[in-house]
Design a protein around this motif. Structure first.
Motif, PDB file in Angstrom:
ATOM      1  N   PHE A  40      39.277  96.368 -38.476  1.00  0.00           N
ATOM      2  CA  PHE A  40      38.871  97.465 -37.592  1.00  0.00           C
ATOM      3  C   PHE A  40      38.066  96.934 -36.397  1.00  0.00           C
ATOM      4  O   PHE A  40      38.413  97.184 -35.242  1.00  0.00           O
ATOM      5  N   HIS A  41      36.989  96.201 -36.680  1.00  0.00           N
ATOM      6  CA  HIS A  41      36.135  95.727 -35.600  1.00  0.00           C
ATOM      7  C   HIS A  41      36.803  94.628 -34.783  1.00  0.00           C
ATOM      8  O   HIS A  41      36.552  94.507 -33.582  1.00  0.00           O
ATOM      9  N   LEU A  46      38.610  93.144 -29.671  1.00  0.00           N
ATOM     10  CA  LEU A  46      39.600  92.531 -28.779  1.00  0.00           C
ATOM     11  C   LEU A  46      40.085  93.535 -27.730  1.00  0.00           C
ATOM     12  O   LEU A  46      40.310  93.182 -26.575  1.00  0.00           O
ATOM     13  N   GLY A  47      40.233  94.794 -28.145  1.00  0.00           N
ATOM     14  CA  GLY A  47      40.635  95.837 -27.198  1.00  0.00           C
ATOM     15  C   GLY A  47      39.615  96.001 -26.083  1.00  0.00           C
ATOM     16  O   GLY A  47      39.967  96.113 -24.907  1.00  0.00           O
ATOM     17  N   ASP A  53      39.021  93.044 -18.827  1.00  0.00           N
ATOM     18  CA  ASP A  53      39.735  91.999 -18.099  1.00  0.00           C
ATOM     19  C   ASP A  53      39.354  90.578 -18.516  1.00  0.00           C
ATOM     20  O   ASP A  53      39.248  89.683 -17.678  1.00  0.00           O
ATOM     21  N   CYS A  54      39.175  90.362 -19.808  1.00  0.00           N
ATOM     22  CA  CYS A  54      38.955  89.006 -20.316  1.00  0.00           C
ATOM     23  C   CYS A  54      40.176  88.177 -19.941  1.00  0.00           C
ATOM     24  O   CYS A  54      41.307  88.562 -20.249  1.00  0.00           O
ATOM     25  N   LEU A  57      43.105  87.318 -22.539  1.00  0.00           N
ATOM     26  CA  LEU A  57      43.788  88.374 -23.295  1.00  0.00           C
ATOM     27  C   LEU A  57      44.711  89.178 -22.401  1.00  0.00           C
ATOM     28  O   LEU A  57      44.408  89.414 -21.228  1.00  0.00           O
ATOM     29  N   LYS A  58      45.817  89.610 -22.970  1.00  0.00           N
ATOM     30  CA  LYS A  58      46.702  90.507 -22.235  1.00  0.00           C
ATOM     31  C   LYS A  58      46.052  91.893 -22.196  1.00  0.00           C
ATOM     32  O   LYS A  58      45.310  92.280 -23.086  1.00  0.00           O
ATOM     33  N   ARG A  59      46.369  92.634 -21.163  1.00  0.00           N
ATOM     34  CA  ARG A  59      45.797  93.965 -20.959  1.00  0.00           C
ATOM     35  C   ARG A  59      46.415  94.955 -21.946  1.00  0.00           C
ATOM     36  O   ARG A  59      47.614  94.906 -22.215  1.00  0.00           O
ATOM     37  N   ILE A  60      45.571  95.853 -22.479  1.00  0.00           N
ATOM     38  CA  ILE A  60      46.083  96.915 -23.340  1.00  0.00           C
ATOM     39  C   ILE A  60      46.048  98.240 -22.598  1.00  0.00           C
ATOM     40  O   ILE A  60      45.296  98.420 -21.644  1.00  0.00           O
TER      41      ILE A  60
END
Length: 79
Positions: A40-41, A46-47, A53-54, A57-60
């Motif tokens: 969950f966390h 990550l979201g 805009d990390c 990571l790809k954008r969600i």
């Protein structure tokens, strides 16, 4: 906040720092530093990093909590 267009209300530096402090050496993200990581966390940590805009990571898509590429693929199949 992203869906409301208010992502700028979040202190990105402090939230990123907190999420990274919650990261476990074994993998995953916990609810607090030193806590037990869980799915969950990890998912929402990550979201949040993605929405801030990390660069690694790809954008969600905040509406569906799926990668924007996945959402585009689904929308193309539906049309």
């Amino acid at each position: 906040m992203a869906m409301l267009g208010k992502i700028d209300w979040i202190d990105r530096e402090k939230l990123t720092e907190f999420i990274l402090k919650c990261q476990s050496p074994e993998g995953g993200i916990a609810y607090r530093p030193g806590g037990m990581p869980d799915v969950f966390h990890t998912f929402f940590g990550l979201g949040a990093l993605s929405l801030m805009d990390c660069p690694d990571l790809k954008r969600i898509d905040p509406k569906y909590a799926l990668g924007t590429e996945v959402v585009e693929l689904i929308e193309n199949v539906r049309n």
